[in-house]
Design a protein around this motif. Sequence first.
Motif, mmCIF file in Angstrom:
data_model
loop_
_atom_site.group_PDB
_atom_site.id
_atom_site.type_symbol
_atom_site.label_atom_id
_atom_site.label_comp_id
_atom_site.label_asym_id
_atom_site.label_seq_id
_atom_site.Cartn_x
_atom_site.Cartn_y
_atom_site.Cartn_z
ATOM 1 N N THR A 56 0.830 -1.204 0.000
ATOM 2 C CA THR A 56 0.000 0.000 0.000
ATOM 3 C C THR A 56 0.862 1.251 0.000
ATOM 4 O OG1 THR A 56 -1.668 -1.188 1.309
ATOM 5 C CG2 THR A 56 -1.872 1.206 1.184
ATOM 6 N N ARG A 57 0.501 2.166 -0.900
ATOM 7 C CA ARG A 57 1.152 3.470 -0.970
ATOM 8 C C ARG A 57 0.100 4.535 -0.652
ATOM 9 N NH1 ARG A 57 2.722 3.684 -6.301
ATOM 10 N NH2 ARG A 57 4.837 2.947 -5.815
ATOM 11 N N PHE A 58 0.475 5.531 0.142
ATOM 12 C CA PHE A 58 -0.441 6.623 0.453
ATOM 13 C C PHE A 58 0.058 7.907 -0.177
ATOM 14 C CE2 PHE A 58 -2.072 10.060 3.221
ATOM 15 C CZ PHE A 58 -3.431 9.822 3.055
ATOM 16 N N LEU A 59 -0.811 8.548 -0.957
ATOM 17 C CA LEU A 59 -0.535 9.860 -1.525
ATOM 18 C C LEU A 59 -1.352 10.879 -0.749
ATOM 19 C CD1 LEU A 59 -0.674 9.144 -5.380
ATOM 20 C CD2 LEU A 59 1.290 9.015 -3.831
ATOM 21 N N GLY A 60 -0.688 11.651 0.077
ATOM 22 C CA GLY A 60 -1.355 12.663 0.875
ATOM 23 C C GLY A 60 -0.498 13.902 0.970
ATOM 24 N N ARG A 61 -1.130 15.000 1.347
ATOM 25 C CA ARG A 61 -0.405 16.238 1.644
ATOM 26 C C ARG A 61 -0.351 16.332 3.167
ATOM 27 N NH1 ARG A 61 -1.085 20.910 0.547
ATOM 28 N NH2 ARG A 61 0.660 21.505 -0.797
ATOM 29 N N LEU A 62 0.796 15.955 3.722
ATOM 30 C CA LEU A 62 0.942 15.838 5.166
ATOM 31 C C LEU A 62 1.588 17.102 5.714
ATOM 32 C CD1 LEU A 62 2.168 12.145 5.380
ATOM 33 C CD2 LEU A 62 -0.157 13.020 5.489
ATOM 34 N N SER A 63 0.878 17.746 6.621
ATOM 35 C CA SER A 63 1.385 18.988 7.202
ATOM 36 C C SER A 63 2.673 18.745 7.981
ATOM 37 C CB SER A 63 0.321 19.583 8.131
ATOM 38 O OG SER A 63 0.806 20.742 8.773
ATOM 39 N N ASP A 64 3.463 19.823 8.110
ATOM 40 C CA ASP A 64 4.666 19.726 8.935
ATOM 41 C C ASP A 64 4.394 20.100 10.387
ATOM 42 O OD1 ASP A 64 4.330 22.442 8.686
ATOM 43 O OD2 ASP A 64 6.227 22.820 7.644
ATOM 44 N N ASP A 65 3.091 20.123 10.785
ATOM 45 C CA ASP A 65 2.758 20.401 12.179
ATOM 46 C C ASP A 65 2.792 19.116 13.004
ATOM 47 O OD1 ASP A 65 0.362 19.074 11.593
ATOM 48 O OD2 ASP A 65 -0.840 20.914 11.499
ATOM 49 N N ALA A 66 2.444 19.218 14.293
ATOM 50 C CA ALA A 66 2.523 18.060 15.194
ATOM 51 C C ALA A 66 1.585 16.942 14.750
ATOM 52 C CB ALA A 66 2.183 18.500 16.621
ATOM 53 N N PHE A 67 0.426 17.290 14.216
ATOM 54 C CA PHE A 67 -0.511 16.262 13.768
ATOM 55 C C PHE A 67 0.036 15.527 12.545
ATOM 56 C CE2 PHE A 67 -3.302 19.452 15.834
ATOM 57 C CZ PHE A 67 -3.763 18.657 16.873
ATOM 58 N N GLY A 68 0.739 16.260 11.669
ATOM 59 C CA GLY A 68 1.356 15.609 10.527
ATOM 60 C C GLY A 68 2.359 14.548 10.956
ATOM 61 N N SER A 69 3.110 14.836 12.005
ATOM 62 C CA SER A 69 4.048 13.837 12.531
ATOM 63 C C SER A 69 3.308 12.619 13.056
ATOM 64 C CB SER A 69 4.888 14.457 13.648
ATOM 65 O OG SER A 69 5.655 15.541 13.167
ATOM 66 N N LEU A 70 2.154 12.844 13.690
ATOM 67 C CA LEU A 70 1.327 11.747 14.178
ATOM 68 C C LEU A 70 0.845 10.876 13.021
ATOM 69 C CD1 LEU A 70 -0.227 10.539 16.688
ATOM 70 C CD2 LEU A 70 -2.096 12.090 16.065
ATOM 71 N N PHE A 71 0.419 11.502 11.929
ATOM 72 C CA PHE A 71 -0.058 10.760 10.760
ATOM 73 C C PHE A 71 1.066 9.904 10.169
ATOM 74 C CE2 PHE A 71 -2.877 14.712 9.953
ATOM 75 C CZ PHE A 71 -3.788 14.287 10.896
ATOM 76 N N ARG A 72 2.241 10.500 10.016
ATOM 77 C CA ARG A 72 3.362 9.756 9.431
ATOM 78 C C ARG A 72 3.723 8.551 10.277
ATOM 79 N NH1 ARG A 72 4.604 15.111 8.603
ATOM 80 N NH2 ARG A 72 4.920 15.726 6.419
ATOM 81 N N TYR A 110 -12.664 21.075 11.438
ATOM 82 C CA TYR A 110 -11.906 22.310 11.339
ATOM 83 C C TYR A 110 -10.935 22.109 10.178
ATOM 84 C CZ TYR A 110 -14.009 23.067 15.853
ATOM 85 O OH TYR A 110 -14.930 23.216 16.869
ATOM 86 N N ALA A 111 -11.368 22.580 8.989
ATOM 87 C CA ALA A 111 -10.691 22.158 7.766
ATOM 88 C C ALA A 111 -10.354 23.278 6.798
ATOM 89 C CB ALA A 111 -11.568 21.126 7.037
ATOM 90 N N ASP A 112 -10.800 24.482 7.031
ATOM 91 C CA ASP A 112 -10.551 25.562 6.078
ATOM 92 C C ASP A 112 -9.051 25.828 5.946
ATOM 93 O OD1 ASP A 112 -13.228 25.830 5.683
ATOM 94 O OD2 ASP A 112 -13.464 27.638 6.905
ATOM 95 N N GLY A 113 -8.584 25.856 4.705
ATOM 96 C CA GLY A 113 -7.176 26.134 4.443
ATOM 97 C C GLY A 113 -6.234 25.009 4.790
ATOM 98 N N ALA A 114 -6.759 23.809 5.057
ATOM 99 C CA ALA A 114 -5.909 22.695 5.471
ATOM 100 C C ALA A 114 -5.101 22.136 4.302
ATOM 101 C CB ALA A 114 -6.761 21.585 6.091
ATOM 102 N N ALA A 115 -4.050 21.418 4.646
ATOM 103 C CA ALA A 115 -3.121 20.891 3.649
ATOM 104 C C ALA A 115 -3.794 19.930 2.673
ATOM 105 C CB ALA A 115 -1.967 20.176 4.356
ATOM 106 N N ASP A 116 -4.766 19.166 3.144
ATOM 107 C CA ASP A 116 -5.321 18.059 2.364
ATOM 108 C C ASP A 116 -5.958 18.486 1.047
ATOM 109 O OD1 ASP A 116 -5.119 15.774 4.445
ATOM 110 O OD2 ASP A 116 -6.085 17.391 5.542
ATOM 111 N N TRP A 117 -6.438 19.727 0.956
ATOM 112 C CA TRP A 117 -7.234 20.130 -0.216
ATOM 113 C C TRP A 117 -6.427 20.947 -1.225
ATOM 114 C CZ3 TRP A 117 -9.824 17.148 2.543
ATOM 115 C CH2 TRP A 117 -10.176 17.423 3.873
ATOM 116 N N GLN A 118 -5.120 21.086 -1.028
ATOM 117 C CA GLN A 118 -4.338 22.032 -1.831
ATOM 118 C C GLN A 118 -3.499 21.356 -2.915
ATOM 119 O OE1 GLN A 118 -5.292 25.044 -0.984
ATOM 120 N NE2 GLN A 118 -6.346 24.196 0.810
ATOM 121 N N TRP A 119 -3.906 20.180 -3.367
ATOM 122 C CA TRP A 119 -3.145 19.490 -4.416
ATOM 123 C C TRP A 119 -2.971 20.385 -5.634
ATOM 124 C CZ3 TRP A 119 -0.384 15.230 -3.950
ATOM 125 C CH2 TRP A 119 -0.715 14.292 -2.958
#
Length: 336
Positions: A56-72, A110-119
């Motif tokens: 499995t490969r995941f293509l995502g836009r992962l933020s460099d914030d603390a939550f992004g580290s949690l996702f990774r 809470y999603a406005d301006g989030a990394a996920d939608w900026q492809w």
Amino acid sequence: MLHPGPFAGVTVLGECVADLLEDPSRSTPDGLTLRALPGGGPANTAVALARLGTPTRFLGRLSDDAFGSLFRARLTSSGVDLTGSVTAAEPSTLAVADLDPSGQATYTFYADGAADWQWTDHELAAAPGDDAACLHTGSLALVRQPGGNRIERHLTRTRKHATVSIDPNVRPLLVPPSAYRERLPHWCAVADILRLSEEDCAHLAPGEGLEAACDTWHAAGTRLVVITLGERGALVSLDGSRVTVPAPSVTVVDTVGAGDSFTAGLLHHLGALGHLGGRLEALTLEDAAGAAVFGARVAALTCSVSGANPPRADEPGLRSAWHGSGHVQGPEGHPA
């Protein structure tokens, strides 16, 4: 099916979301304590697929914030390949989950301006994908702009060499259902598999029966439609031939990630049978139903624990489900 590279697994394209749940044992009248759990429908599906043993490969836009580290950390510890993901400067998407007494979750986003939608088109063009047997996407990343239309174009390119799977995962608090209804014919034109819930159907085909809705989506281009029905199992429709498969009995802790786990089980089983990589040319209703039975077992095991924590391949309940998923009873008690 022939593929240009050795991967030939499932690529999942979409969002990561931090699910914030109350920790009652630590909350007081003076303050609410929240526990952050890594989630998001596509990310949950990728984790479940990898834990089942599908490359499995995941293509995502992962933020460099603390939550992004949690996702990774969660994705990599489950065996998901992140080499195609993008490190983004925008913040992560957050969702505050409220659980009712039955364990059913509702979310405030809470999603406005989030990394996920900026492809961007450049990011998607640079993403690896020619070596995948299947591309799965959907949920908010496919419908929120500006990235949603760009992902649609990416699907059109990808389907030349891979099966396309879509889970609309309607979130009416964030996106009006009318926006999903407007785009759904375009998605069906490129999707080989459409997996959605009964609740999704109520938003996408209001006032229409499930079988009639399936026929509409088949006519638009999707060969396999699978509608999950909660404790009543799932409706499987292949080119208009249908069967309902049962859901196993389970003590529900909560339903977080259940639909995503079902999708992973469905795709894992179809891949193991050799059906992913094209337009499902050799797929039979019996094989599709068996995949749905396996998906239902994966979902049930996810419901039996807290949060989106799908099982691994060596779970005893999965081994028995695999061996029992090849023959499913049809509506009249005959094999499907």
